[in-house]
Each structure stands twice: as structure tokens, then as C-alpha cells.
Design a protein around this motif. Sequence first.
Motif, PDB file in Angstrom:
ATOM      1  N   LEU A  87       0.821  -1.210   0.000  1.00 37.55           N
ATOM      2  CA  LEU A  87       0.000   0.000   0.000  1.00 37.55           C
ATOM      3  C   LEU A  87       0.859   1.265   0.000  1.00 37.55           C
ATOM      4  O   LEU A  87       0.554   2.211  -0.718  1.00 37.55           O
ATOM      5  N   CYS A  88       1.904   1.262   0.800  1.00 38.01           N
ATOM      6  CA  CYS A  88       2.747   2.457   0.863  1.00 38.01           C
ATOM      7  C   CYS A  88       3.372   2.767  -0.493  1.00 38.01           C
ATOM      8  O   CYS A  88       3.489   3.936  -0.882  1.00 38.01           O
ATOM      9  N   LEU A 122     -11.369   6.422   2.528  1.00 45.86           N
ATOM     10  CA  LEU A 122     -10.224   5.513   2.657  1.00 45.86           C
ATOM     11  C   LEU A 122      -8.911   6.280   2.738  1.00 45.86           C
ATOM     12  O   LEU A 122      -8.034   5.945   3.543  1.00 45.86           O
ATOM     13  N   LEU A 123      -8.778   7.310   1.919  1.00 47.98           N
ATOM     14  CA  LEU A 123      -7.561   8.114   1.957  1.00 47.98           C
ATOM     15  C   LEU A 123      -7.427   8.833   3.300  1.00 47.98           C
ATOM     16  O   LEU A 123      -6.324   8.935   3.849  1.00 47.98           O
ATOM     17  N   GLU A 124      -8.523   9.321   3.834  1.00 53.75           N
ATOM     18  CA  GLU A 124      -8.483   9.980   5.139  1.00 53.75           C
ATOM     19  C   GLU A 124      -8.095   8.986   6.227  1.00 53.75           C
ATOM     20  O   GLU A 124      -7.306   9.296   7.120  1.00 53.75           O
ATOM     21  N   ARG A 125      -8.619   7.776   6.144  1.00 54.31           N
ATOM     22  CA  ARG A 125      -8.256   6.739   7.112  1.00 54.31           C
ATOM     23  C   ARG A 125      -6.766   6.408   6.990  1.00 54.31           C
ATOM     24  O   ARG A 125      -6.073   6.257   7.994  1.00 54.31           O
ATOM     25  N   VAL A 179      -3.829   6.794   9.886  1.00 57.35           N
ATOM     26  CA  VAL A 179      -2.921   5.713  10.304  1.00 57.35           C
ATOM     27  C   VAL A 179      -1.467   6.155  10.132  1.00 57.35           C
ATOM     28  O   VAL A 179      -0.640   5.940  11.016  1.00 57.35           O
ATOM     29  N   LEU A 180      -1.163   6.781   9.004  1.00 60.95           N
ATOM     30  CA  LEU A 180       0.206   7.238   8.753  1.00 60.95           C
ATOM     31  C   LEU A 180       0.643   8.258   9.809  1.00 60.95           C
ATOM     32  O   LEU A 180       1.768   8.193  10.321  1.00 60.95           O
ATOM     33  N   THR A 181      -0.242   9.180  10.138  1.00 67.54           N
ATOM     34  CA  THR A 181       0.080  10.188  11.145  1.00 67.54           C
ATOM     35  C   THR A 181       0.317   9.548  12.507  1.00 67.54           C
ATOM     36  O   THR A 181       1.292   9.860  13.193  1.00 67.54           O
ATOM     37  N   GLU A 182      -0.568   8.621  12.881  1.00 69.88           N
ATOM     38  CA  GLU A 182      -0.433   7.934  14.170  1.00 69.88           C
ATOM     39  C   GLU A 182       0.861   7.125  14.225  1.00 69.88           C
ATOM     40  O   GLU A 182       1.580   7.159  15.228  1.00 69.88           O
ATOM     41  N   GLN A 183       1.171   6.417  13.152  1.00 71.04           N
ATOM     42  CA  GLN A 183       2.399   5.613  13.117  1.00 71.04           C
ATOM     43  C   GLN A 183       3.639   6.500  13.194  1.00 71.04           C
ATOM     44  O   GLN A 183       4.629   6.131  13.820  1.00 71.04           O
ATOM     45  N   THR A 184       3.573   7.669  12.589  1.00 75.27           N
ATOM     46  CA  THR A 184       4.695   8.605  12.646  1.00 75.27           C
ATOM     47  C   THR A 184       4.909   9.087  14.071  1.00 75.27           C
ATOM     48  O   THR A 184       6.044   9.140  14.554  1.00 75.27           O
TER      49      THR A 184
END
Length: 155
Positions: free
Chosen positions: A10-11, A134-137, A141-146
Motif C-alpha cells: 500500500l505504501c 479511505l484516503l483519510e483513514r 494511520v500514517l500520522t499515528e504511526q509517525t
Amino acid sequence: MAEIPVEEHLCTRIRRTEQALMAHHEAVLRGYGLTMTQYTVLLTLSREPGGLSGAQLARACGVTQQTMAQVLTGLQNKGLIRRENSPVHAKVLIASLTEAGGDLLDRAYQEVIVLERALSAAFTPAEHTALCDLLERARSVLTEQTHQAAERKET
């Protein structure tokens, strides 16, 4: 663990999509003598008639304050923005669009919006809504993982 082909990550797909989007915008904006960051500054200022500080613009554009200072100097030298002392903080300059900046933004926007319309037309209304969700989700997730990665590095 089975190895997943890189094309299916996905990334990787998000990165390729972002690269295609940026390449398109950069090609369009180059014709107006603008970078993507400069365009984003003009667009952001058009939505804030009272103007914004360099720090506010840096946050909105996702760049450092040092980078934003350079961008603002370039835009001011081109006559696209003006900077005036803040009525609240003596050491803060507030940037706002000039008439020339607004005119250039309007012309560039007319070309940039063509891609937005083409993308929207490629999906049914339900697909468009689902893709945005989906893009917002994914962004969340990307922000939280960062944040989690940054916290792990600090400990």
C-alpha cells in the motif's frame, strides 16, 4: 513469512500516486513560475483574507519556518504577496495576497482544477466518497504511526 511483491505494498501505491500528482501539478505550475509550495501558500492565503504569519503558513504547507521564510521572500519579490507587521505581535509579519498574486492564483487554479475534475469523473459518486474516506483513514494511520515512531526514538 511470505514475501509480498513490492508492487502490492500500500505504501508503494500511495507513494506512486503522490508522485504522479506532484509531477502533474509541478508541470502545470511551472508555466506560471510557481513551485508547489508557492502555489499552496497563495491558495492558503486566498482562504484567509486577514493574512497569516510565516509560522502559520509553514504548518499549513508542511514545511519548516526557515523554508517558508525563503518562499515568502520569493513571493514578495515577485509582487504576489505583501507582508506587514502584525497588529498583535510587533515581531511577526503577516502575509497576504496582492491583486497580482490573486490573479496569478486564479489562472493557475483553472488548470490545476482540471485534474481534480478528471479524477472525480473517473469514479462514481459512491466510489469518490469511499476513496476520500479511505484516503483519510490512511492519512490518519500514517500520522499515528509517525507519532509512535517518534515516541519510540525518544525513549
